[in-house]
Enzyme design. Structure first.
Site, PDB file in Angstrom:
ATOM      1  N   LYS A  13       0.694  -1.174  -0.058  1.00 51.47           N
ATOM      2  CA  LYS A  13      -0.067   0.022   0.044  1.00 51.47           C
ATOM      3  C   LYS A  13       0.898   1.187  -0.055  1.00 51.47           C
ATOM      4  O   LYS A  13       0.430   2.219  -0.714  1.00 51.47           O
ATOM      5  CB  LYS A  13      -0.677   0.058   1.272  1.00 51.47           C
ATOM      6  N   ARG A  88      -9.192   0.614   9.745  1.00 50.19           N
ATOM      7  CA  ARG A  88      -8.562  -0.708   9.915  1.00 50.19           C
ATOM      8  C   ARG A  88      -9.840  -1.685  10.649  1.00 50.19           C
ATOM      9  O   ARG A  88      -9.498  -2.758  10.764  1.00 50.19           O
ATOM     10  CB  ARG A  88      -7.516  -0.820  10.578  1.00 50.19           C
ATOM     11  N   ARG A 127      11.871  -7.554   4.601  1.00 52.81           N
ATOM     12  CA  ARG A 127      11.899  -5.974   4.530  1.00 52.81           C
ATOM     13  C   ARG A 127      12.931  -5.458   5.441  1.00 52.81           C
ATOM     14  O   ARG A 127      12.908  -5.925   6.734  1.00 52.81           O
ATOM     15  CB  ARG A 127      10.533  -5.587   4.709  1.00 52.81           C
ATOM     16  N   ARG A 160      11.897  -3.942  11.231  1.00 52.26           N
ATOM     17  CA  ARG A 160      10.941  -3.382  12.035  1.00 52.26           C
ATOM     18  C   ARG A 160      10.617  -4.336  13.128  1.00 52.26           C
ATOM     19  O   ARG A 160      10.417  -5.670  12.744  1.00 52.26           O
ATOM     20  CB  ARG A 160       9.793  -2.922  11.412  1.00 52.26           C
ATOM     21  N   ARG A 171      -0.125  -9.954  12.559  1.00 55.81           N
ATOM     22  CA  ARG A 171      -0.811  -8.943  11.954  1.00 55.81           C
ATOM     23  C   ARG A 171      -1.557  -9.595  10.824  1.00 55.81           C
ATOM     24  O   ARG A 171      -2.785  -8.971  10.545  1.00 55.81           O
ATOM     25  CB  ARG A 171       0.266  -8.102  11.536  1.00 55.81           C
TER      26      ARG A 171
HETATM   27  P1  AMP Z   1       1.232  -0.280   8.913  1.00 57.51           P
HETATM   28  O1  AMP Z   1       2.501   0.682   8.895  1.00 57.51           O
HETATM   29  O2  AMP Z   1      -0.077   0.536   8.238  1.00 57.51           O
HETATM   30  O3  AMP Z   1       1.465  -1.470   8.889  1.00 57.51           O
HETATM   31  O4  AMP Z   1       1.086   0.234  10.643  1.00 57.51           O
HETATM   32  C1  AMP Z   1       1.902  -0.115  11.700  1.00 57.51           C
HETATM   33  C2  AMP Z   1       1.112  -0.333  12.844  1.00 57.51           C
HETATM   34  O5  AMP Z   1       0.533   0.867  13.196  1.00 57.51           O
HETATM   35  C3  AMP Z   1      -0.230  -1.447  12.950  1.00 57.51           C
HETATM   36  O6  AMP Z   1       0.484  -2.712  13.133  1.00 57.51           O
HETATM   37  C4  AMP Z   1      -0.829  -0.714  14.167  1.00 57.51           C
HETATM   38  O7  AMP Z   1      -0.336  -1.149  15.092  1.00 57.51           O
HETATM   39  C5  AMP Z   1      -0.605   0.602  14.030  1.00 57.51           C
HETATM   40  N1  AMP Z   1      -1.781   1.013  13.179  1.00 57.51           N
HETATM   41  C6  AMP Z   1      -1.590   1.881  11.818  1.00 57.51           C
HETATM   42  N2  AMP Z   1      -2.894   2.129  11.426  1.00 57.51           N
HETATM   43  C7  AMP Z   1      -3.719   1.713  12.333  1.00 57.51           C
HETATM   44  C8  AMP Z   1      -5.102   1.687  12.350  1.00 57.51           C
HETATM   45  N3  AMP Z   1      -5.889   2.268  11.357  1.00 57.51           N
HETATM   46  N4  AMP Z   1      -5.892   1.314  13.675  1.00 57.51           N
HETATM   47  C9  AMP Z   1      -5.083   0.772  14.542  1.00 57.51           C
HETATM   48  N5  AMP Z   1      -3.829   0.729  14.476  1.00 57.51           N
HETATM   49  C10 AMP Z   1      -3.233   1.163  13.308  1.00 57.51           C
END
Ligand code: AMP
Length: 217
Positions: A13, A88, A127, A160, A171
């Site tokens: 994304k 989400r 990654r 990460r 996840r």
């Molecule tokens: P991402 O970089 O989008 O994979 O997000 C990394 C982490 O940020 C996720 O695993 C969640 O812990 C938190 N996070 C990001 N977006 C959301 C969301 N919309 N709702 C809840 N947690 C989020």
């Protein structure tokens, strides 16, 4: 044009959002990146959310929606947002609808990015990310020139915490149980676009050209 990106972690994304921002007047807003910035700055929000993120758990809805609503106060972002990683959960989607109504704007599209889980595990497990500028690498397909050092800014390139294999599993599970039902939510709203991102970003852009809801982007 206002759009959200729906798709599992590791579905590309972020990369797709960057490519779309180069071609169309979108402003990329990634809740994951915003949360990581808060953690890096040691802000009160950063301290509150760190453990959720490191464990691959979702940050509570209330904190997440508040953050997004703050960002959408900027009139430019409100007109051209490309939201990556939000909403989400079902409550986030419902609160987001209310928020858009209050702000007097409409969502144009929800783009669902498909990638099979096996491919996601390969992508995320390899990654690596620069702690300084956020640039991403992959140990096989796109390694940094000097191991552990960012080509662009010289920062440390790391795994990460939430890309550890056991956290990736968690996840993905969260995605399928909690986030994937939003695909139907947006289909019912008539906003859903779907693309497959098992190949290249160019192929996604090509698929999209035939699917945009409006002629003018
Ligand atoms: P991402 O970089 O989008 O994979 O997000 C990394 C982490 O940020 C996720 O695993 C969640 O812990 C938190 N996070 C990001 N977006 C959301 C969301 N919309 N709702 C809840 N947690 C989020």
């Amino acid at each position: 044009m206002r759009m959200i990106l729906l798709g599992p972690p590791g579905s590309g994304k972020g990369t797709l959002a960057e490519a779309l921002c180069q071609r169309y007047p979108f402003i990329h807003v990634s809740t994951g990146n915003l949360f990581r910035q808060h953690i890096a700055n040691g802000s009160p929000l950063g301290l509150e959310i760190r453990s959720y993120m490191d464990q691959g758990e979702l940050v509570p809805d209330e904190l997440t929606v508040k953050l997004v609503e703050e960002v959408l106060q900027d009139p430019k972002i409100r007109e051209h947002f490309l939201l990556d990683g939000f909403p989400r959960t079902q409550p986030q989607a419902a609160l987001f609808d209310q928020c858009l109504k209050r702000l007097g704007v409409k969502l144009d599209a929800a783009l669902h990015v498909h990638v099979p889980d096996t491919l996601i595990k390969q992508r995320l497990g390899g990654r690596r990310v620069c702690q300084g500028c956020g640039k991403t690498y992959h140990i096989e397909s796109y390694p940094e020139k000097v191991s552990g050092v960012c080509d662009s800014c010289g920062g440390a390139v790391i795994l990460r915490p939430d890309d550890r294999p056991e956290v990736i599993e968690k996840r993905l599970k969260t995605y399928h149980e909690i986030t994937a039902p939003l695909v139907e939510y947006y289909r019912k709203q008539g906003n859903l676009l779907e693309v497959d991102n098992s190949g290249s970003i160019e192929s996604v852009l090509e698929q999209l050209q035939h699917k945009w809801p409006h002629e003018e982007q």
